[in-house]
Design a protein around this motif. Structure first.
Motif, PDB file in Angstrom:
ATOM      1  N   VAL A 106      36.096 -87.847   2.245  1.00  0.00           N
ATOM      2  CA  VAL A 106      37.283 -87.760   1.405  1.00  0.00           C
ATOM      3  C   VAL A 106      38.327 -87.070   2.016  1.00  0.00           C
ATOM      4  O   VAL A 106      38.317 -85.768   2.297  1.00  0.00           O
ATOM      5  CB  VAL A 106      36.605 -87.201   0.123  1.00  0.00           C
ATOM      6  CG1 VAL A 106      37.730 -87.311  -1.073  1.00  0.00           C
ATOM      7  CG2 VAL A 106      35.448 -87.913  -0.653  1.00  0.00           C
ATOM      8  N   ASN A 107      39.334 -87.521   2.238  1.00  0.00           N
ATOM      9  CA  ASN A 107      40.662 -87.183   2.578  1.00  0.00           C
ATOM     10  C   ASN A 107      41.711 -86.685   1.583  1.00  0.00           C
ATOM     11  O   ASN A 107      41.883 -87.804   0.781  1.00  0.00           O
ATOM     12  CB  ASN A 107      41.235 -87.799   3.824  1.00  0.00           C
ATOM     13  CG  ASN A 107      40.427 -87.855   5.052  1.00  0.00           C
ATOM     14  OD1 ASN A 107      39.558 -86.989   5.268  1.00  0.00           O
ATOM     15  ND2 ASN A 107      40.470 -88.860   5.429  1.00  0.00           N
ATOM     16  N   ASP A 108      42.429 -85.727   1.610  1.00  0.00           N
ATOM     17  CA  ASP A 108      43.329 -85.591   0.734  1.00  0.00           C
ATOM     18  C   ASP A 108      44.669 -86.509   1.098  1.00  0.00           C
ATOM     19  O   ASP A 108      44.853 -86.544   2.207  1.00  0.00           O
ATOM     20  CB  ASP A 108      44.106 -84.169   0.743  1.00  0.00           C
ATOM     21  CG  ASP A 108      45.251 -83.947  -0.387  1.00  0.00           C
ATOM     22  OD1 ASP A 108      46.346 -84.271   0.154  1.00  0.00           O
ATOM     23  OD2 ASP A 108      44.907 -83.102  -1.256  1.00  0.00           O
ATOM     24  N   ALA A 109      45.103 -87.401   0.192  1.00  0.00           N
ATOM     25  CA  ALA A 109      46.213 -88.217   0.567  1.00  0.00           C
ATOM     26  C   ALA A 109      47.567 -87.549   1.014  1.00  0.00           C
ATOM     27  O   ALA A 109      48.044 -88.288   1.826  1.00  0.00           O
ATOM     28  CB  ALA A 109      46.299 -89.322  -0.670  1.00  0.00           C
ATOM     29  N   LYS A 110      47.633 -86.441   0.711  1.00  0.00           N
ATOM     30  CA  LYS A 110      49.098 -85.951   1.213  1.00  0.00           C
ATOM     31  C   LYS A 110      48.947 -85.204   2.334  1.00  0.00           C
ATOM     32  O   LYS A 110      49.615 -85.566   3.285  1.00  0.00           O
ATOM     33  CB  LYS A 110      49.734 -85.021  -0.134  1.00  0.00           C
ATOM     34  CG  LYS A 110      51.108 -84.507   0.192  1.00  0.00           C
ATOM     35  CD  LYS A 110      51.354 -83.607  -1.163  1.00  0.00           C
ATOM     36  CE  LYS A 110      53.096 -83.173  -0.647  1.00  0.00           C
ATOM     37  NZ  LYS A 110      53.398 -82.216  -1.839  1.00  0.00           N
ATOM     38  N   THR A 111      48.039 -84.389   2.520  1.00  0.00           N
ATOM     39  CA  THR A 111      47.743 -83.484   3.571  1.00  0.00           C
ATOM     40  C   THR A 111      46.762 -84.041   4.700  1.00  0.00           C
ATOM     41  O   THR A 111      46.887 -83.482   6.124  1.00  0.00           O
ATOM     42  CB  THR A 111      47.191 -82.136   3.483  1.00  0.00           C
ATOM     43  OG1 THR A 111      45.945 -82.296   2.681  1.00  0.00           O
ATOM     44  CG2 THR A 111      48.196 -81.393   2.289  1.00  0.00           C
ATOM     45  N   GLY A 112      46.091 -85.164   4.301  1.00  0.00           N
ATOM     46  CA  GLY A 112      45.036 -85.666   5.486  1.00  0.00           C
ATOM     47  C   GLY A 112      43.765 -84.660   5.459  1.00  0.00           C
ATOM     48  O   GLY A 112      43.021 -85.039   6.218  1.00  0.00           O
TER      49      GLY A 112
END
Length: 194
Positions: free
Chosen positions: A44-50
């Motif tokens: 799971v990756n943060d969509a904004k920061t990656g």
């Protein structure tokens, strides 16, 4: 030599929605829990920061599972307290490896037990046994509630014997049984709280 399949990528957006990149659909924490149970690997990756936030999402899934009402909790309170005590301790670095090792062995032993049960009693034996244990605990708990009038309430003083009775030995046995039942009920209630 077979190549390992890359983990599925899930993106978490600011609105807390989770997006499954493989199927191009939004998913829930329950969907991710089902993926874990099925053995599907994902990150799971943060969509904004990656940033990789897989660990916190998995912890959130566990929190959700532990919070469900009417379900047997997997993580006893004593275990959680002990685990928290390791944060900041000199042994903290060893705990993750130990837990991984222990869980690997538990998983392998669990499968061996399931296989033996299926071989001996048939494919549905393990589920039947789990259902029977649950039914027995429910029956036993209800039976203990029938005896609740005999259990002392917190703060109550035990009754003092009035006058000597002709059935003194019978009364003593009854008092001993009442005491044993009260202790058993307290143990059951403490087990039910875990």
């Amino acid at each position: 030599m077979a190549t390992e399949k890359a983990p599925t990528v899930i993106k978490k957006y600011a609105n807390r929605r989770l997006y499954h990149m493989g199927t191009s659909t939004y998913v829930t924490l329950e969907d991710l829990a089902a993926m874990v149970r099925a053995g599907e690997d994902f990150v799971v990756n943060d969509a904004k920061t990656g940033e990789d936030i897989t660990r916190s999402v998995l912890a959130q899934i566990m929190f959700e599972q532990e919070s469900k009402g009417g379900q047997q909790n997997l993580l006893p309170t004593t275990f959680l307290r002990q685990l928290i005590r390791f944060y900041g301790d000199s042994m903290q670095a060893l705990v993750p490896r130990y837990l991984e090792f222990s869980m690997d062995h538990l998983t392998r032993d669990q499968q061996k037990l399931r296989d033996q049960m299926e071989k001996t009693f048939g494919p549905s034996a393990f589920h039947a046994m789990e259902d029977q244990v649950r039914a027995n605990m429910t029956f036993f708990t209800e039976a203990m509630r029938m005896w609740s009038p005999f259990t002392p309430k917190a703060g109550d003083e035990p009754e003092k014997p009035s006058a000597p009775s002709t059935q003194a030995s019978g009364g003593n046995e009854l008092d001993a049984l009442k005491k044993q039942m009260a202790e058993m009920q307290q143990k059951l209630e403490s087990l039910a709280k875990k």
